[in-house]
Design an enzyme around this catalytic site. Structure first.
Site: not given
Length: 448
Positions: A202, A239-242
């Site tokens: 993230q 964990h990369l998220h929008f």
């Protein structure tokens, strides 16, 4: 000293389990039709590709003036989202949640969402490190069942947008995907997960932020906003998220007054929020979409590398972006937040900071007032002094990245240097606030 807080994590997927349960069913395939090697072979998912645009449409209708046209992306997203709702994949029916506008000049929005309140043990979160390595042993979006995925989303390779109802998921070219949030705050609540198979932690980078802006532009609906929470600012999953959802009324932060403080040579205008409980910066304009995206992502990268937790709201179809450094979790870990505020169990992330207060107890909903909302959000905000020091770091990063090169930016930096504290003083305050300075920095300039 390591700072930690205990909080009940938000469940965004039906496959999210208590720490320690993951991996207990390994061997011979996981049986969950996930996005890992055990289930990925032959997997297929609809594909939406967008035509790369240099500029976002600026004739976006104002809130309440007229209904925006329904784009294909909106129809696709909501159609797929409603289909998952009919299949019973959500933990509760968000359309039954009570919502009201709190009386007062700011128009804070309160929602009673008792479904988000889990009877589940609190989990300990480390909140003093904004950048943490990805840990495949913890829950991440590759462990989500494919039925929670709506479609792949990416830039067209041939320059023309298209939609394929059935496309291969290519593990060699990690797709970005849109998935449901099974604990929705509002109608159409989804997650945008850039390059899901690359297992990015993230942290914002230029490519991922540009992807989020393209999603806002493609939707073309001012009631569809995207949000981002860093670690230390109430992101639950590393964990990369929008996140994104629809709310057919203006957020209080969108109506707040602003004061312009700079115009960069690439056309990006930077302003400060005024008369709002949380201090923040607004970025808008730009000679091209990529100018705006690069400027904001460089600001976010600066905050990350200086260990400053923050939230981002992408509004007005990608035309306005709010960057909001915060310190609530740090205050909570240090015992500086009142028990009255902690008892509400409100985690002030991007939506709450924007003025959409998601309340988990009926008592808090019934007693909701502008005074109570302001008191909570004021605890989130950096002090004026600290905010100006953080602004200095951001402007320095933008200037040295080349986005703000030129006479105008030099004047901004020189004015800041003439008015405010030395680099040594800024460094000292950073150290006491658990912030590590960027290596190779050429000095800090403070704005006020």
């Amino acid at each position: 000293m390591m700072l930690r807080i205990k909080r009940v994590p938000t469940v965004v997927s039906n496959y999210q389990k208590e720490e320690g349960e993951e991996g207990s069913r390994r061997g011979g395939g996981c049986g969950r039709n996930c996005l890992r090697n055990c289930c990925l072979q032959g997997a297929r998912l609809p594909l939406y590709t967008f035509k790369k645009v240099d500029r976002i449409a600026t004739d976006v209708p104002e809130h309440g003036k007229s209904e925006p046209p329904v784009s294909f992306l909106n129809s696709l997203l909501l159609g797929e989202w409603e289909e998952r709702m009919q299949r019973g994949l959500f933990r509760y029916d968000v359309t039954t949640c009570e919502t009201k506008v709190i009386p007062g000049s700011h128009g804070f929005i309160a929602q009673l969402n008792e479904g988000r309140h889990l009877k589940k043990r609190p989990t300990e979160f480390r909140i003093d490190k904004v950048l943490q390595p990805f840990d495949e042993n913890k829950f991440n979006f590759t462990k989500v069942g494919q039925e929670e995925m709506l479609f792949q989303f990416g830039e067209s390779e041939d320059g023309e947008g298209q939609f394929l109802t059935d496309a291969t998921i290519d593990p060699e070219n990690s797709p970005s995907v849109v998935a449901i949030n099974v604990s929705p705050i509002e109608y159409g609540h989804v997650l945008l997960i850039p390059r899901v198979l690359d297992c990015l932690p993230q942290r914002i980078d230029r490519d991922s932020f540009l992807l989020a802006l393209h999603m806002a532009a493609e939707a073309g609906d001012p009631y569809f906003r995207l949000g981002y929470n860093s670690l230390g600012a109430f992101a639950t999953i590393n964990h990369l998220h929008f996140q994104a959802y629809y709310l057919t009324m203006p957020f209080p932060i969108e109506k707040a007054s602003t004061k312009q403080i700079a115009t960069l040579d690439n056309g990006v205008k930077i302003s400060e929020l005024m008369n709002y409980p949380v201090r923040g910066l607004i970025f808008e304009g730009g000679n091209a979409l990529q100018d705006l995206s690069n400027t904001v992502s460089d600001a976010c990268i600066c905050l990350q590398e200086n260990n400053i937790p923050y939230n981002v709201l992408i509004a007005d179809c990608g035309n306005r972006i709010f960057v909001l450094p915060q310190c609530y979790a740090e205050k909570q870990a240090l015992g500086e937040v009142s028990s009255e505020l902690l008892d509400t169990q409100v985690n002030p992330a991007v939506w709450e900071i924007s003025g959409h207060m998601v309340l988990k107890r009926k008592k808090d909903y019934e007693d909701a007032s502008e005074e109570n909302a302001w008191r909570l959000l004021a605890e989130v905000s950096l002090s004026e002094e600290r905010f100006q020091e953080v602004n200095a770091l951001i402007f320095e990063a933008i200037y040295y990245s080349g986005n703000g090169s030129g006479a105008d930016s030099e004047n901004v930096l020189e004015d800041a240097n003439a008015k405010h504290k030395s680099t040594e003083q800024v460094n000292a305050i950073n150290e006491t606030s658990h912030s590590a300075m960027v290596t190779g920095s050429q000095g800090c300039i403070v704005l006020q």
